[in-house]
Each structure stands twice: as structure tokens, then as C-alpha cells.
Design a protein around this motif. Structure first.
Motif, PDB file in Angstrom:
ATOM      1  N   MET A   1       0.834  -1.231   0.218  1.00  0.00           N
ATOM      2  CA  MET A   1      -0.137   0.093  -0.381  1.00  0.00           C
ATOM      3  C   MET A   1       0.625   1.168   0.083  1.00  0.00           C
ATOM      4  N   ALA A   2       0.730   2.281  -0.969  1.00  0.00           N
ATOM      5  CA  ALA A   2       2.118   3.450  -1.301  1.00  0.00           C
ATOM      6  C   ALA A   2       1.094   4.739  -0.439  1.00  0.00           C
ATOM      7  N   ILE A   3       2.225   5.219  -0.012  1.00  0.00           N
ATOM      8  CA  ILE A   3       1.403   6.697   0.682  1.00  0.00           C
ATOM      9  C   ILE A   3       2.250   7.812   0.005  1.00  0.00           C
ATOM     10  N   GLY A   4       1.101   8.973   0.370  1.00  0.00           N
ATOM     11  CA  GLY A   4       1.000   9.869  -1.178  1.00  0.00           C
ATOM     12  C   GLY A   4       1.177  11.025  -0.614  1.00  0.00           C
ATOM     13  N   LEU A   5       1.970  12.500  -0.847  1.00  0.00           N
ATOM     14  CA  LEU A   5       1.785  13.261   0.191  1.00  0.00           C
ATOM     15  C   LEU A   5       1.493  14.584  -1.106  1.00  0.00           C
ATOM     16  N   ILE A   6       0.256  15.540  -0.960  1.00  0.00           N
ATOM     17  CA  ILE A   6       0.045  16.413  -1.944  1.00  0.00           C
ATOM     18  C   ILE A   6       0.065  17.611  -1.073  1.00  0.00           C
ATOM     19  N   ILE A   7       0.767  18.610  -1.697  1.00  0.00           N
ATOM     20  CA  ILE A   7       0.672  20.012  -0.851  1.00  0.00           C
ATOM     21  C   ILE A   7       0.298  20.723  -1.696  1.00  0.00           C
ATOM     22  N   ILE A   8      -0.722  21.079  -0.917  1.00  0.00           N
ATOM     23  CA  ILE A   8      -1.154  22.176  -1.880  1.00  0.00           C
ATOM     24  C   ILE A   8      -0.569  23.924  -1.478  1.00  0.00           C
ATOM     25  N   GLY A   9      -0.417  25.013  -2.563  1.00  0.00           N
ATOM     26  CA  GLY A   9      -0.172  26.483  -2.256  1.00  0.00           C
ATOM     27  C   GLY A   9       0.356  27.011  -3.136  1.00  0.00           C
ATOM     28  N   ASP A  10       0.176  28.472  -3.289  1.00  0.00           N
ATOM     29  CA  ASP A  10       0.622  28.657  -4.599  1.00  0.00           C
ATOM     30  C   ASP A  10       1.964  29.797  -3.834  1.00  0.00           C
ATOM     31  N   GLU A  11       2.614  29.699  -2.656  1.00  0.00           N
ATOM     32  CA  GLU A  11       3.085  29.997  -1.918  1.00  0.00           C
ATOM     33  C   GLU A  11       3.954  29.080  -1.864  1.00  0.00           C
ATOM     34  N   ILE A  12       4.110  28.145  -1.837  1.00  0.00           N
ATOM     35  CA  ILE A  12       5.277  27.137  -1.795  1.00  0.00           C
ATOM     36  C   ILE A  12       5.929  27.298  -3.313  1.00  0.00           C
ATOM     37  N   LEU A  13       5.055  27.688  -4.758  1.00  0.00           N
ATOM     38  CA  LEU A  13       5.403  27.422  -5.892  1.00  0.00           C
ATOM     39  C   LEU A  13       6.150  28.669  -6.492  1.00  0.00           C
ATOM     40  N   SER A  14       5.807  30.157  -5.960  1.00  0.00           N
ATOM     41  CA  SER A  14       6.298  31.005  -5.899  1.00  0.00           C
ATOM     42  C   SER A  14       7.818  31.259  -5.092  1.00  0.00           C
ATOM     43  N   GLY A  15       7.931  30.833  -4.278  1.00  0.00           N
ATOM     44  CA  GLY A  15       9.024  30.555  -3.594  1.00  0.00           C
ATOM     45  C   GLY A  15       8.667  31.996  -2.324  1.00  0.00           C
ATOM     46  N   ARG A  16       7.801  31.874  -2.455  1.00  0.00           N
ATOM     47  CA  ARG A  16       7.481  33.014  -0.988  1.00  0.00           C
ATOM     48  C   ARG A  16       7.889  32.022   0.244  1.00  0.00           C
ATOM     49  N   ARG A  17       7.305  30.754   0.812  1.00  0.00           N
ATOM     50  CA  ARG A  17       7.201  29.687   1.214  1.00  0.00           C
ATOM     51  C   ARG A  17       8.244  28.569   0.980  1.00  0.00           C
ATOM     52  N   VAL A  18       8.991  28.230   2.042  1.00  0.00           N
ATOM     53  CA  VAL A  18       9.256  27.267   1.712  1.00  0.00           C
ATOM     54  C   VAL A  18       8.576  25.787   2.774  1.00  0.00           C
ATOM     55  N   ASP A  19       8.889  24.920   1.919  1.00  0.00           N
ATOM     56  CA  ASP A  19       7.936  23.889   2.289  1.00  0.00           C
ATOM     57  C   ASP A  19       8.781  22.945   2.742  1.00  0.00           C
ATOM     58  N   GLN A  20       7.799  23.179   4.251  1.00  0.00           N
ATOM     59  CA  GLN A  20       8.350  22.077   5.337  1.00  0.00           C
ATOM     60  C   GLN A  20       8.016  20.807   5.648  1.00  0.00           C
ATOM     61  N   HIS A  21       6.944  20.262   4.692  1.00  0.00           N
ATOM     62  CA  HIS A  21       6.125  19.550   4.866  1.00  0.00           C
ATOM     63  C   HIS A  21       6.543  18.106   4.666  1.00  0.00           C
ATOM     64  N   PHE A  22       7.566  18.213   3.565  1.00  0.00           N
ATOM     65  CA  PHE A  22       7.701  17.172   2.714  1.00  0.00           C
ATOM     66  C   PHE A  22       8.864  16.178   3.499  1.00  0.00           C
ATOM     67  N   PRO A  23       9.988  16.840   4.371  1.00  0.00           N
ATOM     68  CA  PRO A  23      10.836  16.282   5.277  1.00  0.00           C
ATOM     69  C   PRO A  23      10.415  15.772   6.402  1.00  0.00           C
ATOM     70  N   LYS A  24       9.446  16.665   6.846  1.00  0.00           N
ATOM     71  CA  LYS A  24       8.651  15.983   8.047  1.00  0.00           C
ATOM     72  C   LYS A  24       7.838  14.578   7.957  1.00  0.00           C
ATOM     73  N   VAL A  25       6.836  14.772   6.998  1.00  0.00           N
ATOM     74  CA  VAL A  25       6.392  13.336   6.250  1.00  0.00           C
ATOM     75  C   VAL A  25       7.210  12.451   6.561  1.00  0.00           C
ATOM     76  N   VAL A  26       8.259  12.856   5.402  1.00  0.00           N
ATOM     77  CA  VAL A  26       9.701  11.807   6.140  1.00  0.00           C
ATOM     78  C   VAL A  26       9.727  11.356   6.555  1.00  0.00           C
ATOM     79  N   GLN A  27      10.363  11.693   7.994  1.00  0.00           N
ATOM     80  CA  GLN A  27      10.313  12.079   8.970  1.00  0.00           C
ATOM     81  C   GLN A  27       9.009  11.152  10.489  1.00  0.00           C
ATOM     82  N   LEU A  28       8.034  11.479   9.927  1.00  0.00           N
ATOM     83  CA  LEU A  28       7.605  10.720  10.412  1.00  0.00           C
ATOM     84  C   LEU A  28       7.122   9.142  10.511  1.00  0.00           C
ATOM     85  N   LEU A  29       6.558   8.734   8.291  1.00  0.00           N
ATOM     86  CA  LEU A  29       6.449   7.778   8.280  1.00  0.00           C
ATOM     87  C   LEU A  29       7.847   6.611   8.423  1.00  0.00           C
ATOM     88  N   ALA A  30       8.979   7.236   8.092  1.00  0.00           N
ATOM     89  CA  ALA A  30      10.231   6.681   8.952  1.00  0.00           C
ATOM     90  C   ALA A  30      10.318   5.537  10.803  1.00  0.00           C
TER      91      ALA A  30
END
Length: 261
Positions: free
Chosen positions: A1-30
Motif C-alpha cells: 500500500m503506497a503512501i502519497g503526499l499532496i502539498i497545496i499552495g501558490d506560496e510554495i511554487l512562487s518561493g514565498r514560503r519554503v515547504d516544510q511538509h515533505f521532510p517532516k512527513v518522511v520523518q514521521l513515516l520513517a
């Protein structure tokens, strides 16, 4: 069973904010012996969010979706999830009660009574409008819940809220998956060697040890290290140990310089 992550927000794609969810979710899963299979970042685009959710709802994946569940004009995730499933948006009664409780609490903390029927407070109830049949995900930060539909878990974009909510989902719904697949990873740093020279060895190892994956991470070096490749194996522990011994022996035969990590 695969686990996926969707991150939504113009501010991530524009660079106004740096995504923090990806590394944290990887950590929580690990920490639970699980691994992320895929991740996507989407703009605040209702059509694209809906199309993506249609695709992921059709899979058997467990999906965490961060962002876009507020009540401002750029929050489209709640409606997109409903549209992707062809379901109506309905006001969740317990979600409504949670929001009203939060409004009253904030009023008391500010020292004044609140009017739950004011235009502002009625608008806040939109945060409890979910696709029909959705279940709540408790929010320990402010009690304004996220929601769950078909193994998809929708949480706010704020890390202080999203991360404990994701942990709650994992611990309450998927504890039976924790540490089911023992995993080992071992690697070496190979110096001043072209990746192409190591490719036949990588192919041989994956062919010989089917429960092992080989990884190769080249680096051009920096002020502290020379050009190198982190070469390693990962997978089922017993086969990984054997594959690693085999890899080291072959590297010695190739007479390349390497160090264990």
C-alpha cells in the motif's frame, strides 16, 4: 500500500514560503517503519486540485493533503475533494460545534461575548463544510478539524497543526502497518570514479538480490570533500547485508578508493 503526499499552495511554487511538509512527513513515516512513495505540489487551482484528487481517489493509496482547507477565497481543497468524488458539500455538525466552541473560547480570552450569528462567525463555519460522509481529523492546536475521505486525509497548511494531525491518523488508523517490512541501508563513499564505471555492478546486485535496491548519489564535492558517489544498498536486512558484502568485494576488485559511511 503506497503512501502519497499532496502539498497545496501558490506560496510554495512562487518561493514565498519554503515547504516544510515533505521532510517532516518522511520523518514521521520513517519513525514508524513506513516510506513515502510519491509527492506532488499543486497551485491553488481548483481544476488541477480536483483532477489530481480524482486520480488519487481512484488508487488504493493512503494520501495526506496539506493546505487549502480554510475559508478564504484561495482555499479550494474542500470543494475540490467533493467534486472529485461527485459528492455535495455539507456542514458537518460536529465540525460546526468545534468551530463555535473555538469562537467562544477566543471571545472569552479577549474578554468579550461573541455573536455566533454574526456574518464573520457564520463564514468561519465554511471550514466545517466537507464532502458528504467525511470523517473528522482532530486538530489539537485550535480544535478546528481536518477531514478524511477514502484513505485521503486533509489537514491545514500550518505545520503546527498539520503534523500532529498526520501523526494521529497514522497512529489511530495504520498502526498495523508499522514496521511490517524490516529495512536496512548500508553505503560507502566512492571517490573520483565515474558513475558509468559502477553501473554494471549496480545492475548485477539488483539482479542477484531481488529484495534489495541499489542507490547512487553523485556529488561534485565541496570545500570539505572531494568528488564522490555515495553508493549503497537498501531493503530486506539479510539480503542487504549479503549484497553489501558483495558490493564491497567487487569495489576492491575494481581497485577504486572508497570509505564506509
Amino acid at each position: 500500500m503506497a503512501i502519497g503526499l499532496i502539498i497545496i499552495g501558490d506560496e510554495i511554487l512562487s518561493g514565498r514560503r519554503v515547504d516544510q511538509h515533505f521532510p517532516k512527513v518522511v520523518q514521521l513515516l520513517a519513525a514508524r517503519g513506513l516510506q513515502l512513495a510519491w509527492a506532488e505540489i499543486l497551485a491553488d487551482d481548483p481544476a488541477r486540485i480536483t483532477a489530481t484528487l480524482k486520480r488519487t481517489f481512484a488508487s488504493d493509496d493512503i494520501v495526506f493533503c496539506c493546505g487549502g482547507i480554510g475559508a478564504t477565497p484561495d482555499d479550494h481543497t474542500r470543494l475540490a475533494a467533493a467534486d472529485a468524488l461527485g459528492l455535495p458539500l455539507v456542514l458537518h455538525e460536529q465540525g460546526k460545534a468545534n468551530i463555535q466552541q473555538r469562537i467562544v473560547q477566543m471571545g472569552r480570552e479577549a474578554g468579550h461575548e461573541v455573536d455566533l450569528n454574526s456574518a464573520e462567525n457564520l463564514h468561519r463555519l465554511k471550514m466545517a463544510e466537507f464532502a458528504q460522509g467525511a470523517a473528522l481529523i482532530p486538530n489539537p492546536y485550535n480544535n478546528i478539524a481536518g477531514f478524511a475521505l477514502h484513505k485521503h486525509y486533509f489537514v491545514p497548511g500550518f505545520p503546527v497543526m498539520a503534523w500532529p494531525m498526520i501523526e494521529w491518523v497514522l497512529d489511530h488508523h495504520y498502526a498495523d502497518l508499522f514496521n511490517r517490512a524490516p529495512h536496512l541501508e548500508q553505503s560507502v563513499l566512492v571517490y573520483e570514479t565515474a558513475e558509468s564505471a559502477l553501473t554494471p555492478l549496480m545492475v548485477e546486485i539488483e539482479a542477484r538480490y531481488p529484495r534489495v535496491k541499489v542507490f547512487s548519489l553523485p556529488s561534485v564535492g565541496d570545500a570539505n570533500t572531494r568528488r564522490h558517489i555515495e553508493l549503497g544498498v537498501k531493503g530486506e536486512p539479510a539480503q542487504t547485508l549479503t549484497a553489501f558484502e558483495h558490493m564491497v568485494a567487487e569495489l576492491n576488485k575494481l581497485k577504486v578508493e572508497f570509505n564506509n559511511i
